[in-house]
Motif scaffolding. Structure first.
Motif, PDB file in Angstrom:
ATOM      1  N   GLU A  26      33.908  77.490 -79.768  1.00  0.00           N
ATOM      2  CA  GLU A  26      32.909  77.189 -80.994  1.00  0.00           C
ATOM      3  C   GLU A  26      33.401  75.804 -81.590  1.00  0.00           C
ATOM      4  N   ASP A  27      34.583  75.711 -81.835  1.00  0.00           N
ATOM      5  CA  ASP A  27      35.117  74.343 -82.520  1.00  0.00           C
ATOM      6  C   ASP A  27      34.665  73.119 -81.718  1.00  0.00           C
ATOM      7  N   PHE A  79      30.963  72.439 -81.735  1.00  0.00           N
ATOM      8  CA  PHE A  79      30.653  72.021 -83.018  1.00  0.00           C
ATOM      9  C   PHE A  79      30.943  70.770 -83.266  1.00  0.00           C
ATOM     10  N   THR A  80      32.174  70.209 -82.849  1.00  0.00           N
ATOM     11  CA  THR A  80      32.809  69.008 -83.133  1.00  0.00           C
ATOM     12  C   THR A  80      31.769  67.725 -82.341  1.00  0.00           C
ATOM     13  N   ASN A 107      28.904  68.398 -80.850  1.00  0.00           N
ATOM     14  CA  ASN A 107      27.236  68.387 -81.052  1.00  0.00           C
ATOM     15  C   ASN A 107      26.992  68.121 -82.584  1.00  0.00           C
ATOM     16  N   LYS A 108      27.656  68.260 -83.410  1.00  0.00           N
ATOM     17  CA  LYS A 108      27.351  68.310 -84.616  1.00  0.00           C
ATOM     18  C   LYS A 108      28.057  66.998 -85.555  1.00  0.00           C
ATOM     19  N   LYS A 149      35.797  74.168 -87.440  1.00  0.00           N
ATOM     20  CA  LYS A 149      34.372  74.154 -87.603  1.00  0.00           C
ATOM     21  C   LYS A 149      34.408  74.918 -88.926  1.00  0.00           C
ATOM     22  N   GLU A 154      32.067  72.602 -91.131  1.00  0.00           N
ATOM     23  CA  GLU A 154      30.681  72.887 -91.232  1.00  0.00           C
ATOM     24  C   GLU A 154      29.988  72.505 -92.440  1.00  0.00           C
TER      25      GLU A 154
END
Lengths: 360, 618, 326
Positions: B152-153, B156-157, B159-160, B214, B218
């Motif tokens: 997830e992390d 997230f890193t 893509n976001k 994340k 986030e």
């Protein structure tokens, strides 16, 4: 404001003080050597021998290898890089003696800027090297560069004063004489300039100097900048003096005759401030010499390849240089001596001319 | 009494003067060579860390000898200190170092050979077509706040944060292939797949970018760009930081120091299975300049320092008797060069950036050759770097794994040859003054940044070298920020002495310099950023840079990068001068020091330890 | 009441002053060819887009008068903006001002403690060798370029190991007890204070000397002497009080000049003060930071002068009449 001393007696009074006497001699020697720098210096300021970077001062021998007295001579240095110790060493190259010669032929220059000449005060044969105070990183003679750099460092203050004083005098004079709204506006502006911390103003101004300038232009602009920093404080004091002078009888009588205002300011009021001006001048030269060195320390002053005591000192300030190449520190001590001498002379002049002066 | 004093004073002065003038010429004895210091036996680097699984946790196991726990290492950073602690906002070297201390990336560079090896990831696989990278993450490892590090992390890193261009967009730009961004997907909780549109060689190394937690980032990302810029700034309380690396920020004292402490959750263990790192704290002192750094090292306030020039000799001499040891790790990645402004464009007011007569000289290859042959690199090395540097002729630094060795040795200074080149282009001399074929006296400006003793000294030497050719060179040191303005905005310069940092591993990072639309394409900067009016060789360079990034194997890339260095060598828009040799001193009390030419000395902070009760050997 | 009106008037007068200061500073800085983004631009790994974003963030793409208007508007609202590095200016100043105040206050205190007595000593022994010696000694302090002196002292610190090499606190500062902390800071302050003290001592000593000489020459002192008062009483009861009054007016200026005079010293000693911050900001043309600190310098100067003036109203009744004349 007592001004009844005769010139001779002022000088006498100055000389009576031992410190002042020594200071005057020191200043005279400095300025004299700067004036004849081309002649006294064995090399020009740009002469460089790149195999001699950071060479120590030349050793001058007067007793030769057989233990007999001889005319003074020196050797050149040989540079060696020791890859094991990762260090550059200089060793004397004893294969060839170079005798010191008076008035040898050297690089051409214009004596006092006029007479073409190629004789120098002292030197050795062209293949030899005479480094009285060693060399800098580019293998340039420190002694010669000190002489040429001194020309800049020791005149920059005076030139700044010649720009600053007329401005300050006139500004302060007009402001004080007219008084009222004019005075108020002019003084507010001067105060605004004064309230910008001067050293920051100095570096801001130095940082905006356009980069495509010749070294002479740069020098002149630095002078102007130094003057821009100092005029406001000076104008304020002049204005204060003018305020008190203008109430005196002779000014009022001049007004009564109907002399023009400008004429009264220039002819009657400002001359009364002479002694203050002289004192302020001698006492502010040192601060300009120091300001130049500070600017150069930050790399904003006189730039390479030109020399000034400030930018030479900047090179010296590295730890390793202070430890192993102390000859590079000479400009620092010269600044110290020159500034001290100016202060001493200034103090005495003040005591003589204007004992109660408020000038710092 | 008074008189007596004066006489005494004068006698002393005279004696002093005589002491200066009367010198006996007695040859000093040939001093014995200083006792040989323990010469540097090539350090054997330990094997790469392995992954071991204990109780379901995939630890990274250091293969370095086991050391003792505790102690502090004090290093330094020159300048003003970090500007942010947000690893995605870093734009300067200091901030980046701080971020690297606190965050691990999926891969890391192996000190021995520069290979990318798994770090935060357990392992990775590249598909045969070179487009898909599958990363297996370590199970059971945790952030410093005990939350698990999962796919997830990573997703997230990437893509976001990175791919949306938050903060510093440089990472995103470097993975832009034909205008397309890579795809990042989570396969399961511990597997992530990266897919690029074409095989892209630099990609793997870019994956060493930090991975963010994340659950912390986030909310910040949601608040938008502006908030993100000030997120995790220098004023954020250190306890808010959640990190993955070996050390966590403990305290930042502006303009003084940055203190890191051990991260107890770090996922690396030693051969005994004890949790690393060994050191309790790492401290970076913020020092203003090199001089201050040296002073602090001398005063033992610093444990390690990078030495330059004549300091090396001083330390070498004292090494045997002192508490530090010196490592020579070879040429630096930085380069020092003279760039020539070949720009033929006009500015917005319709004025040429460079005067037309100068354009003719600077665009004349023979003219550039003449400069190249006239420059005395060896003496620069001897004088300015105190012998501790090597002449440089290539765009890649001397320790680069892509160095074109054929060109590396270059050529010595040869004034005759330089003059021949000038003659070939119709230049002639009158009274030793150089004129071009249109009878213009050759005169131009040479800039560098003021206040840098090294570059100023180079400038003086280059000026003299070129004046030997009859050129007139106005050497102008300019305040650094003004100079850069000239170089990239106003473009009204002729020649400049500059230095750039580089990397020994990835020539693609020099893209901004060599790509014709690059933001640092100094010698022919295009203000509009459009690839117009390219020289033939610029076209070739653009092509090589593109092609080389799409090749996967080292040999394929090497061939292309050799050619790229050859082109630069042949055209000489930038004339390289030298690269300094890096010499690093570090206190002997530290163990597990494995210097490497590629990574330096203190790259393995997690393994370095303080030797117990060892005051001095022998 | 009269005093209140006077103070109010003085405060109102400072507003145009501040406007002029801000105009001068802003335009000088912005007209310079210095590029605030220079370091970024010379970093090969920084992309064009990042540069573009930075330019917009700092408003560098707008005309200069718009930039000034934006700055002035924010300033009036109490927003000092962000530095070119993205940190908040107010935050940065807050970090540094206490340090600078500490150093400056210490130096001013010391120079007064030493300079005033030395000035008195010089004045009462006017035209004697002692007076001369004092002047020469203080001159020596004034003649060394501050940065050079600072460097020499640093080397002294390295060689002897008696003092820390620059900075303000040791790295284990936070683990010390209160006494240890105080000692640590004092230990670090000794060298920079020495430099600034030596440099500013001469000025104060001379000023005090000149003032006292001035007063001693005045009619009322002559009268007091004629009355047959002891020299001691004349000096300490009458002359001294009047000689010190003008010195109070100097405090404001002294503070401002130390603020900038300390810059080089702070720089060499790596002292985390305002001087070093502004120096670096000026060199980088970090406009918000430079403007904020220049304005603050000006405000402090004005405040200092104001306080000095108010003090004078209480200590020296003559001043009221003078002020109404102006």
């Amino acid at each position: 404001m007592k001004n009844n001393y005769k010139d001779t007696s002022i000088i006498k009074q100055l000389m009576r003080d031992k410190f002042t006497l020594i200071a005057c001699i020191v200043l005279f020697v400095i300025y004299f050597s700067l004036l004849f720098a081309d002649f006294i210096a064995p090399y020009s300021k740009d002469f460089s021998d790149r195999n001699m970077s950071y060479a120590p001062p030349s050793k001058i021998f007067t007793i030769n290898e057989n233990g007999k007295f001889s005319l003074p001579y020196t050797y050149t240095y040989k540079r060696e890089f020791d890859p094991e110790a990762m260090q550059v060493d200089y060793k004397l190259d004893r294969t060839q003696k170079y005798y010191l010669k008076l008035f040898p032929r050297g690089e051409k220059y214009k004596f006092l800027g006029l007479i073409p000449c190629s004789r120098h005060l002292i030197g050795v044969a062209p293949e030899g090297r005479l480094y009285l105070l060693g060399t800098d990183i580019n293998g340039r003679d420190v002694f010669s560069r000190i002489l040429f750099g001194g020309r800049i460092s020791m005149t920059i203050g005076f030139l700044a004063l010649f720009v600053l004083f007329p401005i300050g005098l006139l500004y302060g004079g007009v402001s004080g004489y007219f008084g009222g709204k004019v005075d108020m506006l002019m003084m507010r502006f001067a105060e605004a300039v004064m309230s910008i911390p001067s050293f920051y103003l100095l570096i801001i101004l130095a940082a905006i100097l356009p980069s495509n300038m010749t070294s002479i232009q740069r020098f002149i602009l630095i002078v102007v900048i130094l003057a821009l920093i100092g005029w406001a404080g000076f104008a304020r004091v002049v204005r204060g003096m003018v305020l008190s002078i203008k109430t005196q009888e002779f000014v009022q009588s001049a007004q009564a005759i109907g002399a023009s205002r400008l004429r009264i300011i220039l002819k009657h009021i400002l001359p009364q401030t002479t002694s203050y001006v002289i004192v302020a001048m001698t006492l502010s030269v040192p601060s300009y010499i120091l300001a130049e060195s500070g600017l150069s320390f930050l790399g904003l002053g006189i730039q390479q390849p030109d020399a000034s005591w400030g930018n030479m000192l900047k090179e010296a300030q590295e730890y390793i240089n202070i430890l192993y190449r102390p000859w590079l520190l000479t400009p620092g001590f010269l600044i110290f001596i020159a500034v001290l001498s100016f202060n001493l002379v200034g103090d005495t002049i003040r005591d003589v001319l204007d004992p109660k002066s408020k000038v710092r | 009494m008074k008189k007596f004093l004066y006489v005494l004073l004068i006698i002393i002065l005279v004696l002093f003067a005589l002491k200066f003038f009367i010198n006996a010429d007695i040859p000093e004895l040939e001093t014995l060579k200083t006792a040989k210091t323990e010469s540097l036996a090539p350090v054997k680097l330990p094997a790469s860390p392995k992954t071991v699984t204990i109780n379901g946790i995939d630890y990274l196991q250091s293969q370095a000898p086991v050391g003792g726990f505790g102690g502090v290492l004090v290093a330094s950073t020159i300048g003003e200190g970090p500007k942010t602690f947000n690893p995605f906002n870093t734009k300067d070297a200091t901030s980046a170092t701080m971020a690297d201390t606190m965050f691990d990336g999926l891969v890391a560079t192996r000190a021995k050979d520069g290979e990318a090896v798994p770090k935060l990831a357990k392992s990775f696989e590249i598909s045969p077509d070179g487009k898909t990278y599958t990363f297996k993450l370590r199970r059971g490892i945790k952030w410093s706040d005990n939350k698990p590090i999962t796919a997830e992390d990573v997703v997230f890193t990437w893509n976001k944060i990175i791919l949306t261009g938050l903060g510093n967009t440089s990472t995103r730009d470097s993975v832009l292939i034909d205008g397309q961004l890579p795809k990042v997907e989570k396969t399961d909780d511990y597997t992530v797949k990266f897919t690029t549109i074409k095989p892209f060689a630099p990609f793997l190394r870019i994956l060493s970018a930090p991975i963010a937690p994340k659950h912390i980032f986030e909310p910040a990302v949601r608040k938008g760009e502006k908030y993100f810029q000030s997120f995790w700034s220098t004023t954020t309380p250190p306890k808010n930081f959640v990190i993955s690396g070996a050390f966590k920020l403990k305290e930042y004292v502006p303009a003084q120091r940055i203190v890191f402490e051990r991260n107890p959750n770090y996922y690396e263990i030693n051969l005994n299975g004890e949790k690393l790192p060994y050191l309790d704290k790492i401290i970076y002192l913020i020092v203003g300049d090199l001089n201050n750094e040296i002073l602090k090292f001398e005063a033992k306030e610093l444990d390690t320092i990078s030495l330059r020039g004549s300091n090396v000799g001083r330390y070498k001499k004292r090494e045997a008797k002192s508490d530090f040891i010196i490592y020579n790790i070879g040429p630096d990645t930085g380069t020092m060069f003279v760039a020539i402004n070949m720009n033929k464009r006009k500015n917005e007011q319709g004025k040429y950036y460079v005067a037309t007569k100068k354009q003719a000289w600077f665009n004349d290859r023979n003219f550039r050759y003449a400069i190249d042959w006239a420059i005395d690199r060896q003496n620069m090395v001897n004088n300015i770097a105190n012998g501790l540097a090597s002449p440089l002729f290539t765009a890649e630094s001397l320790n680069s794994i892509y160095l074109n060795k054929k060109l590396a040795n270059g050529h010595p200074k040869d004034l005759k040859k330089a003059k021949e080149y000038l003659k070939k282009s119709g230049f002639y001399w009158k009274n030793k003054i150089l004129y071009d074929k249109r009878n213009n006296r050759v005169e131009f400006d040479l800039y560098t940044n003021a206040g840098n003793t090294e570059r100023e000294a180079i400038g003086v030497m280059v000026k003299q070298d070129l004046e030997d050719l009859g050129m007139r060179v106005n050497f102008k040191p300019v305040e650094f920020n003004s100079l850069v303005n000239k170089l990239v905005n106003s473009l009204d310069w002729d020649l400049v002495i500059m230095g750039l940092t580089g990397t020994p591993l990835e020539p693609h990072n020099g893209k901004n310099v060599w790509y014709s639309t690059g933001s640092l394409h100094l010698f022919n900067q295009r203000p509009d950023g459009k690839a117009t009016d390219r020289f033939d060789w610029e076209v070739k360079l653009d092509k090589i840079i593109d092609e080389a990034s799409l090749k996967i194997t080292f040999n394929d890339r090497k061939k292309l990068y050799d050619e790229y260095q050859q082109i630069i060598y042949d055209e000489k828009p930038i004339i390289y001068l030298y690269s300094p040799i890096r010499v690093i001193a570090i206190r002997k009390k530290f163990g597990n020091i494995f210097p490497s030419p590629l990574s330096g000395v203190t790259y393995n902070l997690d393994e370095i330890y303080v030797k117990q009760k060892v005051k001095s050997k022998k | 009441m009269q005093i209140l009106i006077y103070i109010l008037k003085r405060i109102l007068q400072t507003i145009p002053l501040l406007i002029v200061v801000s105009l001068i500073s802003f335009f000088i800085i912005r007209l310079s060819p210095v590029d605030p983004l220079a370091e970024l631009k010379l970093n090969p790994s920084i992309s064009k887009e990042t540069l573009q974003k930075e330019t917009e963030r700092l408003g560098l793409n707008k005309p200069i008068y718009v930039q000034y208007a934006l700055w002035a508007k924010a300033f009036v609202q109490g927003d000092l903006g962000v530095c070119s590095t993205g940190e908040s200016v107010a935050g940065k100043l807050k970090e540094r001002i206490p340090n600078t105040l500490l150093l400056t206050a210490l130096v001013i205190l010391l120079t007064w403690l030493v300079g005033v007595p030395l000035g008195i000593l010089a004045a009462i022994s006017w035209k004697t060798p002692l007076d001369r010696m004092l002047t020469v000694l203080t001159s020596i302090g004034m003649a060394i370029p501050s940065f050079f002196f600072a460097i020499l002292l640093l080397i002294f610190a390295v060689k002897t190991g008696w003092f820390p090499v620059g900075g303000l606190t040791s790295y284990n500062f936070n683990e010390m007890n209160l006494l240890g902390k105080i000692w640590d800071i004092t230990h670090h302050l000794i060298l920079p204070t020495t430099v600034l003290f030596t440099i500013s001592l001469a000025g104060l000593q001379r000023q005090m000397r000149a003032n006292l000489l001035d007063v001693l020459d005045s009619d009322y002192v002559k009268f007091a002497r004629a009355k047959g008062l002891s020299e001691f009483k004349v000096l300490y009861k009458h002359a001294l009080r009047n000689a010190i009054n003008p010195m109070i007016t100097l405090l404001g200026f002294e503070f401002a000049s130390l603020l900038s005079g300390a810059a080089l010293t702070e720089y060499v000693f790596q002292y985390p003060g305002l001087g070093r911050l502004v120096l670096e900001a000026v060199l980088k043309s970090d406009i918000n930071l430079v403007m904020a600190s220049l304005m603050m310098g000006a405000v402090m100067l004005v405040l200092g002068n104001l306080i000095a003036d108010i003090l004078l109203i209480f200590t020296d009744p003559r001043i009221r009449t003078v002020n109404s004349k102006q």
